[in-house]
Write a protein that holds these residues in place. Structure first.
Motif, PDB file in Angstrom:
ATOM      1  N   ILE A  14       0.775  -1.519  -0.047  1.00  0.00           N
ATOM      2  CA  ILE A  14       0.150  -0.333   0.347  1.00  0.00           C
ATOM      3  C   ILE A  14       0.758   0.890   0.277  1.00  0.00           C
ATOM      4  O   ILE A  14       0.505   2.302  -0.597  1.00  0.00           O
ATOM      5  CB  ILE A  14      -1.394   0.174   0.717  1.00  0.00           C
ATOM      6  N   VAL A  15       1.786   1.095   0.612  1.00  0.00           N
ATOM      7  CA  VAL A  15       2.933   2.385   1.016  1.00  0.00           C
ATOM      8  C   VAL A  15       3.440   2.627  -0.506  1.00  0.00           C
ATOM      9  O   VAL A  15       3.943   3.965  -1.043  1.00  0.00           O
ATOM     10  CB  VAL A  15       3.965   2.252   1.828  1.00  0.00           C
ATOM     11  N   GLY A  16       3.676   1.929  -0.839  1.00  0.00           N
ATOM     12  CA  GLY A  16       4.284   1.715  -2.369  1.00  0.00           C
ATOM     13  C   GLY A  16       3.756   2.233  -3.167  1.00  0.00           C
ATOM     14  O   GLY A  16       4.144   3.409  -4.557  1.00  0.00           O
ATOM     15  N   ILE A  17       2.151   1.539  -3.394  1.00  0.00           N
ATOM     16  CA  ILE A  17       1.236   2.210  -4.488  1.00  0.00           C
ATOM     17  C   ILE A  17       0.965   3.543  -4.217  1.00  0.00           C
ATOM     18  O   ILE A  17       0.883   4.528  -5.356  1.00  0.00           O
ATOM     19  CB  ILE A  17       0.377   1.326  -4.261  1.00  0.00           C
ATOM     20  N   SER A  18       1.187   3.993  -3.168  1.00  0.00           N
ATOM     21  CA  SER A  18       1.202   5.251  -2.312  1.00  0.00           C
ATOM     22  C   SER A  18       2.229   6.133  -2.928  1.00  0.00           C
ATOM     23  O   SER A  18       1.802   7.578  -3.452  1.00  0.00           O
ATOM     24  CB  SER A  18       0.829   5.256  -1.483  1.00  0.00           C
ATOM     25  N   TYR A  19       3.188   5.883  -3.230  1.00  0.00           N
ATOM     26  CA  TYR A  19       4.010   6.518  -3.242  1.00  0.00           C
ATOM     27  C   TYR A  19       4.202   7.239  -4.934  1.00  0.00           C
ATOM     28  O   TYR A  19       5.128   7.702  -5.707  1.00  0.00           O
ATOM     29  CB  TYR A  19       5.613   5.985  -3.460  1.00  0.00           C
ATOM     30  N   TYR A  56      15.589  -1.161 -14.347  1.00  0.00           N
ATOM     31  CA  TYR A  56      15.043  -0.676 -14.451  1.00  0.00           C
ATOM     32  C   TYR A  56      14.988   0.536 -12.764  1.00  0.00           C
ATOM     33  O   TYR A  56      14.795   1.791 -12.634  1.00  0.00           O
ATOM     34  CB  TYR A  56      14.230   0.670 -15.382  1.00  0.00           C
ATOM     35  N   ILE A  57      13.624  -0.290 -11.647  1.00  0.00           N
ATOM     36  CA  ILE A  57      12.545   0.777 -11.071  1.00  0.00           C
ATOM     37  C   ILE A  57      14.389   0.642 -10.151  1.00  0.00           C
ATOM     38  O   ILE A  57      14.641   1.388  -9.274  1.00  0.00           O
ATOM     39  CB  ILE A  57      12.814  -0.212 -10.633  1.00  0.00           C
ATOM     40  N   PHE A  58      15.102  -0.005 -10.642  1.00  0.00           N
ATOM     41  CA  PHE A  58      16.204  -0.280  -9.483  1.00  0.00           C
ATOM     42  C   PHE A  58      17.168   0.858  -9.688  1.00  0.00           C
ATOM     43  O   PHE A  58      17.807   1.470  -8.299  1.00  0.00           O
ATOM     44  CB  PHE A  58      17.317  -1.802  -9.581  1.00  0.00           C
ATOM     45  N   THR A  59      17.839   0.994 -10.774  1.00  0.00           N
ATOM     46  CA  THR A  59      18.694   2.106 -10.822  1.00  0.00           C
ATOM     47  C   THR A  59      17.820   3.900 -10.771  1.00  0.00           C
ATOM     48  O   THR A  59      18.399   4.570 -10.636  1.00  0.00           O
ATOM     49  CB  THR A  59      18.973   2.222 -12.423  1.00  0.00           C
ATOM     50  N   SER A  88       8.412   3.775  -8.115  1.00  0.00           N
ATOM     51  CA  SER A  88       7.222   2.645  -7.716  1.00  0.00           C
ATOM     52  C   SER A  88       6.263   2.979  -8.621  1.00  0.00           C
ATOM     53  O   SER A  88       5.306   1.930  -8.509  1.00  0.00           O
ATOM     54  CB  SER A  88       6.741   3.910  -6.599  1.00  0.00           C
ATOM     55  N   ALA A  89       6.267   3.934 -10.159  1.00  0.00           N
ATOM     56  CA  ALA A  89       5.367   3.912 -10.828  1.00  0.00           C
ATOM     57  C   ALA A  89       5.232   2.695 -12.268  1.00  0.00           C
ATOM     58  O   ALA A  89       4.863   2.295 -12.083  1.00  0.00           O
ATOM     59  CB  ALA A  89       4.903   4.944 -11.663  1.00  0.00           C
ATOM     60  N   ILE A  90       6.795   3.017 -12.165  1.00  0.00           N
ATOM     61  CA  ILE A  90       7.571   2.005 -12.668  1.00  0.00           C
ATOM     62  C   ILE A  90       7.183  -0.012 -12.052  1.00  0.00           C
ATOM     63  O   ILE A  90       6.287  -0.547 -12.634  1.00  0.00           O
ATOM     64  CB  ILE A  90       9.024   1.819 -13.150  1.00  0.00           C
ATOM     65  N   ALA A  91       7.323   0.031 -10.973  1.00  0.00           N
ATOM     66  CA  ALA A  91       7.159  -0.791 -10.451  1.00  0.00           C
ATOM     67  C   ALA A  91       5.250  -1.481  -9.820  1.00  0.00           C
ATOM     68  O   ALA A  91       5.458  -2.059 -10.040  1.00  0.00           O
ATOM     69  CB  ALA A  91       7.990  -0.739  -8.106  1.00  0.00           C
ATOM     70  N   VAL A  92       4.835  -0.252  -9.670  1.00  0.00           N
ATOM     71  CA  VAL A  92       3.141  -0.509  -9.987  1.00  0.00           C
ATOM     72  C   VAL A  92       2.660  -0.979 -11.020  1.00  0.00           C
ATOM     73  O   VAL A  92       1.852  -2.065 -11.753  1.00  0.00           O
ATOM     74  CB  VAL A  92       2.147   0.606  -9.582  1.00  0.00           C
ATOM     75  N   ALA A  93       3.631  -0.159 -12.348  1.00  0.00           N
ATOM     76  CA  ALA A  93       3.114  -0.912 -13.934  1.00  0.00           C
ATOM     77  C   ALA A  93       3.687  -2.639 -14.118  1.00  0.00           C
ATOM     78  O   ALA A  93       2.742  -3.000 -14.740  1.00  0.00           O
ATOM     79  CB  ALA A  93       3.807   0.097 -14.307  1.00  0.00           C
ATOM     80  N   LEU A  94       4.802  -2.915 -13.326  1.00  0.00           N
ATOM     81  CA  LEU A  94       5.192  -3.964 -13.615  1.00  0.00           C
ATOM     82  C   LEU A  94       4.545  -5.199 -13.118  1.00  0.00           C
ATOM     83  O   LEU A  94       4.424  -6.408 -12.912  1.00  0.00           O
ATOM     84  CB  LEU A  94       6.816  -3.989 -13.254  1.00  0.00           C
ATOM     85  N   LEU A  95       3.863  -4.550 -11.606  1.00  0.00           N
ATOM     86  CA  LEU A  95       2.779  -4.943 -10.923  1.00  0.00           C
ATOM     87  C   LEU A  95       2.010  -5.553 -11.484  1.00  0.00           C
ATOM     88  O   LEU A  95       1.343  -6.873 -11.561  1.00  0.00           O
ATOM     89  CB  LEU A  95       2.626  -4.706  -9.558  1.00  0.00           C
ATOM     90  N   GLY A  96       0.922  -4.836 -12.221  1.00  0.00           N
ATOM     91  CA  GLY A  96      -0.194  -4.710 -13.347  1.00  0.00           C
ATOM     92  C   GLY A  96       0.416  -5.678 -14.031  1.00  0.00           C
ATOM     93  O   GLY A  96      -0.764  -7.193 -15.052  1.00  0.00           O
TER      94      GLY A  96
END
Length: 316
Positions: A53-58, A274-277, A289-297
């Motif tokens: 939840i925190v990551g998505i909010s970021y 790319y998320i890490f860098t 976090s936006a990149i991570a949410v896209a990958l999660l989806g």
């Protein structure tokens, strides 16, 4: 009058007994299991759901450490920037190449090893131990070893590829934007084959031998036994292992980060790297976090589709 009172008392006692039985049933089957599971559920919620939840909010905020005074909620700005980010689409394309290349080779080699290990031959125990060895090697050490193997100064692979006519000269393919992705894929295949070998071997050993005996009595060939007995029994296990391994590979940036660092020219950059860098080099945690949410989806959509397919296979 007395008989009426007795009937009323009997009805009252039956009603109260039914109420107690319902309460006991409700407590035993609806409340008590969750009461015992509550510590684990609370732990899962704290460890998994809260960071999620925190990551998505970021992803809806501007959190860039290099811009400490430009923070706060920005809505969908990070996702709008993601849509116009050429590196994101290149990383997405590389993620598909990385995942499909690694997964297909791991599955085919793992299935072949599982079929081989399901037979009896001399030295089977030693061969089985050697097959499972890569799974026990730390990822960092595996990536570093393969990077050395692809180095033309200290490694043999470029010279072997040159002798086979696959390279015009022995050079480091990790520095070639057109071929660099195959270095981490090769290392990842070597690392991940034991996973499929172990899981598929366990599934093979659960198939009743009577089915093969009956098929042989009916004159079925080895290929017919494989396609009509082995594959249908393995299909549910294949679906779940492919789903799990796909998710792991798509999130598996260790090999790439150690071997190429995402280069050259972002030719090996995948979404997870790319998320890490973005987060730890550019220090832009909101955009990462936006990149991570896209990958999660993307992975959630893939998992839902594959679980639906697996359910159909189980019913069959």
């Amino acid at each position: 009058m007395e008989s009426g009172a007795m009937i009323a008392n009997t009805h009252t006692s039956v009603t109260s007994g039914e109420t107690r039985a319902r309460r006991s049933f409700y407590w035993r089957y609806m409340v008590e299991p969750y009461f015992y599971l509550s510590p684990a559920l609370i732990l899962i919620g704290v460890v998994m759901l809260v960071p999620l939840i925190v990551g998505i909010s970021y992803s809806f905020q501007s959190i860039a450490l290099l811009k400490p005074f430009d923070t706060g909620w920005v809505g969908l700005e990070n996702y709008a920037a993601l849509w116009d980010d050429r590196k994101f689409w290149l990383a997405l394309e590389n993620t598909f190449r990385w995942t499909i290349g690694s997964l297909s080779l791991q599955f085919l080699l793992g299935l072949g090893l599982a079929l081989l290990l399901n037979t009896q031959f001399r030295g089977k125990r030693l061969f089985q131990a050697l097959v499972f060895l890569p799974w026990a090697v730390p990822t960092f050490l595996s990536a570093l070893t393969w990077a050395w193997l692809f180095n033309p100064v200290i490694g043999p692979l470029p010279h072997w590829l040159h002798d086979l006519g696959l390279l015009s000269e022995p050079y480091n393919i990790l520095g070639d934007p057109d071929l660099a992705i195959w270095g981490p894929i090769t290392a990842n295949v070597w690392f991940g084959v034991p996973f499929f070998a172990i899981t598929l071997l366990a599934a093979l050993q659960s198939i009743p031998s009577e089915l093969y005996e009956a098929a042989e009595m009916d004159g079925a060939s080895a290929w017919q036994c494989f396609t009509k007995i082995t594959l249908p029994f393995l299909a549910p296990m294949i679906a779940i292992t492919v789903m799990l391994r796909t998710i792991w590979i798509a999130n598996f940036a260790d090999m790439i980060y150690v071997m190429t660092g995402g280069g050259p020219a972002n030719s090996t950059q995948i979404l997870s790297s790319y998320i890490f860098t973005t987060a730890f080099r550019k220090l832009d945690f909101g955009y990462a976090s936006a990149i991570a949410v896209a990958l999660l989806g993307l992975l959630l959509i893939y998992a839902v589709i594959l679980l639906f397919v697996r359910q159909k296979l189980v019913k069959v």
